[in-house]
Design an enzyme around this catalytic site. Structure first.
Site, PDB file in Angstrom:
ATOM      1  CG  HIS A 379      -2.010  -0.981   1.174  1.00 60.11           C
ATOM      2  ND1 HIS A 379      -3.253  -0.748   0.633  1.00 60.11           N
ATOM      3  CD2 HIS A 379      -2.020  -2.261   1.610  1.00 60.11           C
ATOM      4  CE1 HIS A 379      -3.990  -1.842   0.745  1.00 60.11           C
ATOM      5  NE2 HIS A 379      -3.262  -2.783   1.327  1.00 60.11           N
ATOM      6  CE  LYS A 569      -6.054  13.842  -0.153  1.00 61.44           C
ATOM      7  NZ  LYS A 569      -6.293  12.558  -0.770  1.00 61.44           N
ATOM      8  NE  ARG A 570      -3.112  10.312   9.855  1.00 59.45           N
ATOM      9  CZ  ARG A 570      -2.861   9.380  10.792  1.00 59.45           C
ATOM     10  NH1 ARG A 570      -3.742   8.435  11.050  1.00 59.45           N
ATOM     11  NH2 ARG A 570      -1.751   9.417  11.497  1.00 59.45           N
ATOM     12  CE  LYS A 575      -1.963  10.857   2.837  1.00 64.28           C
ATOM     13  NZ  LYS A 575      -2.647   9.975   1.877  1.00 64.28           N
ATOM     14  CB  THR A 677      -9.865   5.177  -1.302  1.00 65.89           C
ATOM     15  OG1 THR A 677      -9.295   5.490  -0.030  1.00 65.89           O
ATOM     16  CG2 THR A 677      -9.261   3.885  -1.815  1.00 65.89           C
ATOM     17  CE  LYS A 681     -13.773   6.494   0.665  1.00 67.38           C
ATOM     18  NZ  LYS A 681     -12.775   6.573   1.750  1.00 67.38           N
TER      19      LYS A 681
END
Ligand code: 26W
Length: 834
Positions: A379, A569-570, A575, A677, A681
């Site tokens: 992952h 998100k985290r 990111k 993910t 969504k």
């Protein structure tokens, strides 16, 4: 590998409520309305409270218990069917299951809404207030844990004989509060009140043996050598309701305890207190979820947790296998074990131990069976996330496993030596035991000890194979494959976005709920004015609902007539929440410089947790909060720009914010986000994506057509190629807007009282070399944002693009993902429950 698709059953859609109860084997039982009705009995008896003291928490418990009563027959029948049919079973081993709430989801999947709706109306109950009493089951950090939960939903919906194995953490992911802009962590004591969904199964407790004993000192585990010890694993089962209620699978979570056997001797020897202290130590093992996403902290307690999960789960599934099968050689035909990242990769050594020592098979036989039973999913490619455990810990706790891993390593080296006789470097790179370091590379162990290694999006699987574990991929090319992630459309569209769901169902019927490829039929409707109007109305309703909720929960007012632009998100440097912040500062500057500039009003939402030990991520949260405050307090941008940091991001918050968002930010440095993910969504909920060519976003743009995406930035290849010469200073010196944005940030405009913040930003973005290429992508991000702004000015065109996205989103259902795992990796088939 075959790729035949599993076809989901067609479900009868409109059973009357009474028939539904019959279908679940409930005979004459009623949900409410008689002396014997489920809800009333639970409300009256479970808590032994007078009705004057019954509150929403008690109502929630009674409702959940009633729903559990309704499903319990079907749950048992599912189990019986599996025992009778003896199909190949799928076991999903994961340290994390980020489940969220279950009541509304179970009602939806059992299709009990008509019945429950009627009941709520008759009793004048506040549905939302009752549902809100259920704490999120936050047994995960982020994407990996939520994926596991979506997979369980899909396996049950597709009537696959699948089961999840995990840990019953007493404390899930910490609760986040924001104090003066800083993240603070509070323990998540989610089991303080009894959980109505779990069923303890002490009769199936498992004993786990360790080579040493433990003491808890200063929060860490201290090993006591030369004193082998035992732990007890007690299973707690949770029902996983498949859509339509035909199949109800099980998620089995293990709680650690001390075996009662040894207490007695000590009790009688007068060591009452120390015997109990020992049981407290044993219970420590499953006390708390490690809150680290993407960094392996290398803690001893984590290592014990991982072994505990593996030992309990394998013992349990082997017991089940032995009930119906006498020949060990059949294990791979009856059992598929999927390892969710390396966290359960000790399963390779544990299964070998069982086959060698308990089943008394020879090495070759055992090794073949082990490889054919196990499969591994990777992952993340971040080097700091790849788990490596010290040999020393194996020596102490798992000496037999160390022997086995030693032999696996020797045999692998021999094979590599035959393949590359003149390249000792390659042999060392492929090895399981790291040369010199005394560390076991858990990813290598998972790859050599299994028949399948997959990444979670095409680009990620390619980088994994060609870069990260290139040598092993050359040794075993046939093992490497891709399974692009997906999300369950039940929770993430049907449940969380009723307005859009209705709008879709009115247009194309409701088959999309289990066959999302049907969403393609929306494509021609992109030119249907009436449908576009309905989609726009659905988005507006979701925004109003969200604004209402945010006001009541956090006292924050937002304007639904602004663009809702989200990044949730985290918090992690890769990111790039900071890239988003740079964009907001640029827009802020543009308005301040030119108050008459034509710019649609916007609300920017951030939400996400930082690992408590990840200092930089916590600074980023503080910076985002300061940004929000400064912009809020500036009359120049009032009503035009607003920034909101929503605290305590969790599944339930995502369920509300995703449907309400117009814009989804998926802006990781290309090559770093394995899949993502939340991107899926948002796409399924009618948001447009501003994104880099990373993870599954690439495939999403492909499915919708790139012209319907706002892609920008360097490709993964360009990022890698610039490794040697990239310098953020070039951008600072040569790009006017980049410099203006940085100058404003570094001037302390957003951190007047915290000069450390501006220093930190300078370090991350400039002097530290800007590892994640914020400045390299900034200009093209702004260009993409401009394109998006001008599209928003043309509502019809905007919504047309939304519909094209929706129409292309079907591929990102976890049903599709699971059907690929089932046919290409597990070779498993549905097992119908009569
Ligand atoms: C041992 C510490 C640790 C804990 C968790 C290291 C790594 C992790 C996970 C692998 C992090 C994670 O959640 N990865 C995410 O997995 C999602 C599901 O496949 C992907 O969509 C995300 O891109 C990936 O970051």
């Amino acid at each position: 590998m075959t790729s035949e698709r599993i076809v989901l059953p067609n479900l009868p859609q409109n059973d009357a409520p009474e028939e539904l109860l019959q279908q679940y084997g409930c005979g004459p039982i009623k949900f409410n309305g008689s002396n014997n009705a489920l809800y009333e009995r639970h409300l009256l008896f479970d808590n032994a409270l007078p009705s004057s003291e019954v509150g929403n928490r008690e109502r929630y418990e009674a409702a959940a218990r009633s729903v559990r009563d309704i499903l319990s027959q079907r749950w048992q029948q599912t189990d019986q069917a599996y025992n009778q049919e003896n199909p190949k079973r799928i076991y999903y081993l994961s340290m994390e299951f980020l489940i969220g709430r279950s009541l509304s989801n179970n009602i939806l999947n059992l299709r009990l809404e008509p019945l429950v709706g009627q009941f709520l109306k008759e009793n004048q109950l506040d549905e939302l207030a009752i549902l809100a009493e259920e704490p999120d089951a936050g047994l995960g950090n982020g994407g990996l844990g939520r994926l596991a939960a979506c997979f369980l939903d899909s396996m049950a919906a597709m009537q696959l004989p699948g089961m999840g194995y995990g840990l019953r953490y007493e404390y899930g992911i910490f609760k986040q509060t924001i104090v003066d802009g800083w993240q603070q962590e509070q323990p998540d004591n989610w089991l303080r009140r009894p959980d109505p969904w779990e069923v303890a199964r002490p009769q199936h407790a498992v004993t786990v043996e360790l080579g040493c004993s433990f003491e808890v000192r200063g929060g860490n585990l201290k090993a006591i050598t030369g004193a082998p010890s035992k732990l007890l694993g007690i299973p707690y089962d949770r029902p996983i309701v498949g859509y339509g209620g035909k199949t109800i699978n099980t998620l089995r979570l293990w709680a650690s305890a001390a075996p009662n056997s040894f207490d007695f001797q000590e009790f009688s020897a007068g060591e009452f207190v120390s015997a109990l202290a020992e049981s407290l130590t044993a219970e420590t093992v499953t006390r708390v979820l490690y809150p680290d996403d993407s960094t392996s902290m290398g803690q001893g307690l984590r290592f014990v947790q991982e072994y505990f999960l593996v030992a309990c789960s394998l013992a349990d599934l082997i017991r089940r296998f032995r009930m119906n099968n006498s020949d060990w050689n059949n294990l791979p035909d009856k059992v598929a074990i999927q390892l969710n990242d390396t966290h359960p990769s000790l399963a390779v050594a544990e299964l070998m131990r069982i086959l060698l020592d308990d089943a008394a098979l020879g090495w070759e036989r055992a090794w073949d069976i082990t490889k054919r039973s196990l499969a591994y999913t990777n992952h993340t490619l971040l080097p700091e996330a790849l788990e490596k455990w010290p040999l020393r810990w194996f020596e102490l706790m798992l000496p037999r496993h160390l022997q086995i891993i030693g032999k696996i390593d020797r045999l692998l080296r021999q094979e590599a030596m035959v393949r590359w006789p003149d390249d000792q470097g390659r042999v060392e790179r492929a090895a399981v035991i790291e040369p010199g370091g005394g560390l076991v590379r858990m990813a290598h162990l998972a790859i050599v000890g299994s028949h399948s290694t997959n990444g979670v999006a095409a680009i990620h699987s390619r980088l994994l194979r060609d870069v990260t574990v290139r040598d092993l991929a050359e040794l075993y090319p046939e093992r490497f494959n891709n399974k692009t992630n997906g999300i369950t459309p039940r929770r993430w569209l049907l449940l969380s976005n009723p307005d859009l769901s209705n709008c879709i169902t009115n247009a194309i019927g409701d088959r999309w709920i289990t066959k999302t490829e049907d969403l393609e039929r929306l494509k021609p409707l992109a030119d249907d004015g009436e449908f576009l109007g309905a989609v726009r109305m659905a988005k507006r309703r979701a925004k109003l609902r969200f604004a209402e909720w945010l006001k009541s929960q956090a006292g924050i007012r937002v304007d639904p007539d602004t663009i809702f632009d989200s990044q949730i998100k985290r918090i992690h440097e890769y990111k790039r929440q900071l890239l988003n912040a740079l964009r907001i500062v640029a827009l802020y500057n543009r308005i301040r410089e030119n108050p008459h500039i034509d710019m649609p009003p916007r609300t920017f939402f951030f939400a996400g947790k930082a690992a408590p030990a990840y200092h930089v991520a916590k600074l980023i949260i503080k910076f985002l909060n300061n940004l929000a405050d400064t912009i809020d307090g500036d009359p120049a941008t009032r009503g035009r720009l607003q920034v909101v940091f929503i605290p305590e991001y969790c599944v339930s918050v995502a369920e509300r914010l995703v449907p309400a968002s117009d814009v989804s930010n998926q802006i990781s440095t290309a090559g770093y986000e394995a899949s993502g993910t939340s991107n899926m969504k948002f796409m399924m909920n009618g948001a447009l994506t501003l994104g880099t060519r990373d993870g599954a976003t690439i495939e999403m743009a492909d499915a919708a057509g790139e012209e319907n995406f706002f892609l920008f930035g360097l490709t993964a290849e360009q990022v890698a190629a610039s490794q040697g010469w990239y310098s953020p200073w070039w951008h600072y010196e040569n790009e006017q807007e980049t410099r203006a944005v940085l100058d404003l940030i570094l001037s302390g405009h957003f951190s007047r009282y915290e000069p450390v913040l501006a220093d930190a930003m300078r370090n991350i973005l400039l002097t530290g070399g800007d590892t994640y290429r914020h400045l390299a992508d900034f200009t093209s991000y702004m260009e993409a944002d401009m394109r998006l702004q001008s599209l928003y000015a043309k509502p019809q065109d905007w919504t047309r693009m939304v519909v094209r996205n929706l129409a292309g989103s079907g591929r990102f259902s976890s049903d599709r993902t699971i059907s690929e795992y089932a046919s290409a990796i597990w070779n498993a088939k549905p097992c119908l429950v009569p």
